[in-house]
Design an enzyme around this catalytic site. Structure first.
Site, PDB file in Angstrom:
ATOM      1  N   LYS A 130       1.066  39.755  -4.436  1.00 19.17           N
ATOM      2  CA  LYS A 130      -0.387  39.889  -4.475  1.00 19.17           C
ATOM      3  C   LYS A 130      -1.118  40.899  -4.086  1.00 19.17           C
ATOM      4  CE  LYS A 130      -0.651  34.689  -4.999  1.00 19.17           C
ATOM      5  NZ  LYS A 130      -1.388  33.357  -4.478  1.00 19.17           N
ATOM      6  N   ASP A 161      -4.059  37.440 -13.747  1.00 16.36           N
ATOM      7  CA  ASP A 161      -5.076  36.310 -13.152  1.00 16.36           C
ATOM      8  C   ASP A 161      -6.546  36.505 -13.710  1.00 16.36           C
ATOM      9  OD1 ASP A 161      -6.034  34.627 -11.166  1.00 16.36           O
ATOM     10  OD2 ASP A 161      -6.389  36.260  -9.684  1.00 16.36           O
ATOM     11  N   ARG A 213       0.840  -1.389   0.051  1.00 16.72           N
ATOM     12  CA  ARG A 213       0.256  -0.061   0.083  1.00 16.72           C
ATOM     13  C   ARG A 213       0.964   1.367  -0.036  1.00 16.72           C
ATOM     14  NH1 ARG A 213      -3.501   1.673  -2.676  1.00 16.72           N
ATOM     15  NH2 ARG A 213      -4.050  -0.340  -2.583  1.00 16.72           N
ATOM     16  N   LYS A 221      -0.064  24.808  -4.422  1.00 19.70           N
ATOM     17  CA  LYS A 221      -1.103  23.940  -4.100  1.00 19.70           C
ATOM     18  C   LYS A 221      -1.068  22.445  -4.207  1.00 19.70           C
ATOM     19  CE  LYS A 221      -4.436  27.886  -5.517  1.00 19.70           C
ATOM     20  NZ  LYS A 221      -5.208  28.164  -6.603  1.00 19.70           N
ATOM     21  N   GLU A 271       1.219  39.973  -9.242  1.00 22.43           N
ATOM     22  CA  GLU A 271      -0.362  39.745  -9.826  1.00 22.43           C
ATOM     23  C   GLU A 271      -0.896  40.730 -10.271  1.00 22.43           C
ATOM     24  OE1 GLU A 271      -3.370  36.524  -7.660  1.00 22.43           O
ATOM     25  OE2 GLU A 271      -3.579  38.491  -7.026  1.00 22.43           O
TER      26      GLU A 271
END
Length: 311
Positions: free
Chosen positions: A190, A240, A123, A158, A219
């Protein structure tokens, strides 16, 4: 046991740059602890039903079409499992390498040795390879779609906590490109940073003053924001969630400014936000350098792999 330094017929070729061996060892140890309990741990089913002296052969098989990755973790998983059980380490012969396209029923590796080791390791071995192969398959699909456009697919941060190195390795195996590895290697300004710093220019100046060795990406949601960032000295623009027409106009405006008024000869441009496979070529046609796709790592389904013990 064969290793990634053995001949190509018997071992998976490392994707350059490959996974760090120490990282693989730590990750496998953690995964085995989860499955078996603290080292050495136990598998109550296998150890009750299979004698330690039993030996066998198992095939690692692809159950569906895709791009394989994570084979470089197989030998370490078997090595650590054998050590915990105090049994000999199985031999492995690889029939595919990371980055290979595979089809249903294809045997990727043959494992021969202690049956207990094979079943206890199963596994953990499959979790790592199936996860990596799913990410590689997603990256490969985008890479094929972008072929000939001049644009490349990028990953993001992410990723699964603790498995970022594997996720990003798998993106490379699938023909994609890694963006920043974390918060430490590229500055990403950002909207919240702009608010906190008091403006785009102030944010860029603060980064350059504090960390002069890093690239600064900004951004932008509109063409006006992109031009403001360009004027402030951004090295790289993240465009974006722009509609295709707005994206194309922004790319044209940036390219027209390149090489003039202190702007770099080529400013790298990255499109992001709602980038699906069916939009990939359309977005690439705007002239961006990259498409960043968080779904490569946060939403890719595993590639179905199995370990089949021969009767």
């Amino acid at each position: 046991m064969t290793t990634p330094d053995s001949t190509p017929d018997h071992a998976p070729a490392a994707v350059t740059p490959g996974l760090d061996a120490a990282w693989i060892a730590r990750t496998v140890e953690t995964a085995l602890d989860e499955d078996l309990g603290p080292a050495p741990g136990r598998d109550v089913t296998t150890q009750a039903t299979v004698p330690p002296s039993a030996t066998g052969t198992a095939d690692l098989v692809a159950r569906e079409e895709g791009t394989v990755a994570g084979l470089v973790t197989v030998t370490e998983t078997l090595r650590q499992t054998a050590r915990r059980l105090g049994l000999p380490e199985p031999e492995v012969t690889f029939h595919a390498q990371d980055g290979s396209a595979v089809v249903p029923g294809q045997v990727l590796a043959t494992l021969t040795g202690s049956t207990q080791v094979l079943l206890v390791a199963e596994r953990t071995l499959l979790n790592l390879a199936s996860r990596a192969s799913g990410v590689a398959s997603a990256a490969a699909a985008f890479s094929r779609e972008l072929a000939g456009t001049g644009a490349q697919v990028l990953d993001t941060r992410k990723t699964t906590p603790g498995l970022r190195a594997l996720d990003k390795y798998a993106v490379r195996a699938g023909g994609g490109t890694n963006k920043r590895m974390g918060l430490y290697d590229v500055a990403m300004v950002k909207d919240n940073h702009v608010v906190a710093a008091g403006g785009v220019g102030a944010a860029i100046r603060a980064v350059r003053a504090t960390f002069p060795d890093v690239l600064v990406q900004v951004e932008a949601d509109t063409t006006a924001q992109a031009m403001e960032a360009l004027d402030a000295g951004a090295d790289f623009l993240l465009l974006d969630n722009m509609p295709t027409a707005v994206l194309a106009a922004t790319v044209a405006a940036v390219r027209e400014r390149q090489g003039r008024d202190g702007v770099a000869e080529h400013v790298e441009l990255e499109a992001t936000g709602n980038l699906t496979l069916d939009r990939a070529r359309e977005v690439a046609s705007t002239g961006v350098d990259y498409l960043s796709v968080g779904a490569l790592t946060h939403s890719a389904p595993i590639l179905d792999l199995a370990l089949d013990l021969r009767a």
